[in-house]
Motif scaffolding. Structure first.
Motif, mmCIF file in Angstrom:
data_model
loop_
_atom_site.group_PDB
_atom_site.id
_atom_site.type_symbol
_atom_site.label_atom_id
_atom_site.label_comp_id
_atom_site.label_asym_id
_atom_site.label_seq_id
_atom_site.Cartn_x
_atom_site.Cartn_y
_atom_site.Cartn_z
ATOM 1 N N VAL A 190 0.848 -1.202 0.000
ATOM 2 C CA VAL A 190 0.000 0.000 0.000
ATOM 3 C C VAL A 190 0.875 1.241 0.000
ATOM 4 O O VAL A 190 0.619 2.204 -0.731
ATOM 5 C CB VAL A 190 -0.967 -0.001 1.199
ATOM 6 N N SER A 236 2.410 1.520 -3.570
ATOM 7 C CA SER A 236 1.513 1.733 -4.706
ATOM 8 C C SER A 236 0.430 2.759 -4.454
ATOM 9 O O SER A 236 -0.108 3.333 -5.384
ATOM 10 C CB SER A 236 0.855 0.409 -5.099
ATOM 11 N N SER A 284 -2.470 2.010 -3.215
ATOM 12 C CA SER A 284 -3.768 1.372 -3.413
ATOM 13 C C SER A 284 -3.788 0.007 -2.726
ATOM 14 O O SER A 284 -2.883 -0.805 -2.933
ATOM 15 C CB SER A 284 -4.025 1.190 -4.909
ATOM 16 N N HIS A 325 -5.874 -2.401 -3.345
ATOM 17 C CA HIS A 325 -6.100 -3.445 -4.346
ATOM 18 C C HIS A 325 -4.811 -3.781 -5.102
ATOM 19 O O HIS A 325 -4.515 -4.958 -5.340
ATOM 20 C CB HIS A 325 -7.208 -3.035 -5.306
ATOM 21 N N THR A 326 -4.050 -2.771 -5.458
ATOM 22 C CA THR A 326 -2.776 -3.024 -6.128
ATOM 23 C C THR A 326 -1.818 -3.735 -5.186
ATOM 24 O O THR A 326 -1.090 -4.651 -5.592
ATOM 25 C CB THR A 326 -2.160 -1.695 -6.621
ATOM 26 N N GLU A 362 -4.212 7.530 -13.227
ATOM 27 C CA GLU A 362 -4.947 7.707 -11.979
ATOM 28 C C GLU A 362 -3.993 8.110 -10.870
ATOM 29 O O GLU A 362 -2.860 7.678 -10.829
ATOM 30 C CB GLU A 362 -5.642 6.407 -11.568
ATOM 31 N N PRO A 372 -3.156 7.682 -7.075
ATOM 32 C CA PRO A 372 -3.521 6.806 -5.958
ATOM 33 C C PRO A 372 -3.880 7.629 -4.728
ATOM 34 O O PRO A 372 -3.216 8.596 -4.397
ATOM 35 C CB PRO A 372 -2.260 5.978 -5.717
ATOM 36 N N GLU A 416 -7.160 5.131 1.483
ATOM 37 C CA GLU A 416 -8.528 4.739 1.750
ATOM 38 C C GLU A 416 -9.086 5.549 2.908
ATOM 39 O O GLU A 416 -8.356 5.904 3.833
ATOM 40 C CB GLU A 416 -8.563 3.248 2.067
ATOM 41 N N ASP A 460 -4.486 12.855 1.080
ATOM 42 C CA ASP A 460 -4.605 12.850 -0.379
ATOM 43 C C ASP A 460 -3.482 13.667 -1.030
ATOM 44 O O ASP A 460 -2.908 13.257 -2.038
ATOM 45 C CB ASP A 460 -5.961 13.399 -0.813
ATOM 46 N N TRP A 507 -0.341 11.613 -0.959
ATOM 47 C CA TRP A 507 -0.331 10.584 -1.997
ATOM 48 C C TRP A 507 -0.071 11.190 -3.370
ATOM 49 O O TRP A 507 0.642 10.613 -4.192
ATOM 50 C CB TRP A 507 -1.644 9.799 -2.012
#
Length: 163
Positions: free
Chosen positions: A24, A27, A29, A31-32, A80, A82, A85, A103, A106
């Motif tokens: 995390v 990346s 993310s 999910h990644t 995009e 990243p 969350e 944010d 990131w």
């Protein structure tokens, strides 16, 4: 160097969450990160006789996660940005301000080349010394220091631009 082999299942149970957190941080993310770790664990399982006999198989897996991240060229093509969350639990502080700051962080990290981002994550998140980072990335310690210096200079410049 070699010790009595540990089972793949024991190592996965003990270190999977930490490997995902590393993914995390690299990346941006979840999910990644899960994809990175899944790919690494699938490859590691095939070679577990050798990896499990190492003194620190988790360090080997961490190196594999970083290398997998650096090898994923599709991340470079992705436009995009990243984002972290959202926090699930309410807090007394201003969650909007904290999320905006996260944010922004990131977005700044996403502008860095993958190797520079990996150096910062390994140094400040994993708290590894430069010689360990050099081993993970397969470079000289001086290269680690220069990548860190360039990354921090880029972050400072980008912060000044945003202000």
């Amino acid at each position: 160097m070699a010790t009595e082999p540990v089972s793949f299942e024991e190592v996965v149970r003990a270190y999977e969450r930490r490997l995902i957190r590393l993914g995390v941080m690299l990346s941006g993310s979840l999910h990644t990160a899960e994809d990175l770790v899944q790919s690494v664990l699938a490859r590691a399982h095939r070679k577990w006789d050798r990896i499990g006999a190492l003194e620190h198989p988790e360090a080997y897996l961490r190196t594999m996660v970083v290398n997998e991240f650096l090898g994923w060229r599709r991340l470079l093509k992705n436009s995009e940005v990243p984002l972290a969350e959202p926090v699930d639990a309410p807090a007394d502080e201003d969650i909007g301000a904290r999320q905006a700051q996260r944010d922004a962080t990131w977005r700044l990290l996403a502008r860095l080349p993958n190797k520079q981002r990996a150096v910062l994550v390994l140094r400040y998140y994993e708290d590894l010394p430069d010689d360990e980072i050099a081993k993970v990335l397969g470079v000289a310690p001086g290269t680690v220091r220069s990548n860190a210096a360039r990354a921090l200079a880029t972050l400072r410049d980008n912060l000044a631009e945003e202000d």
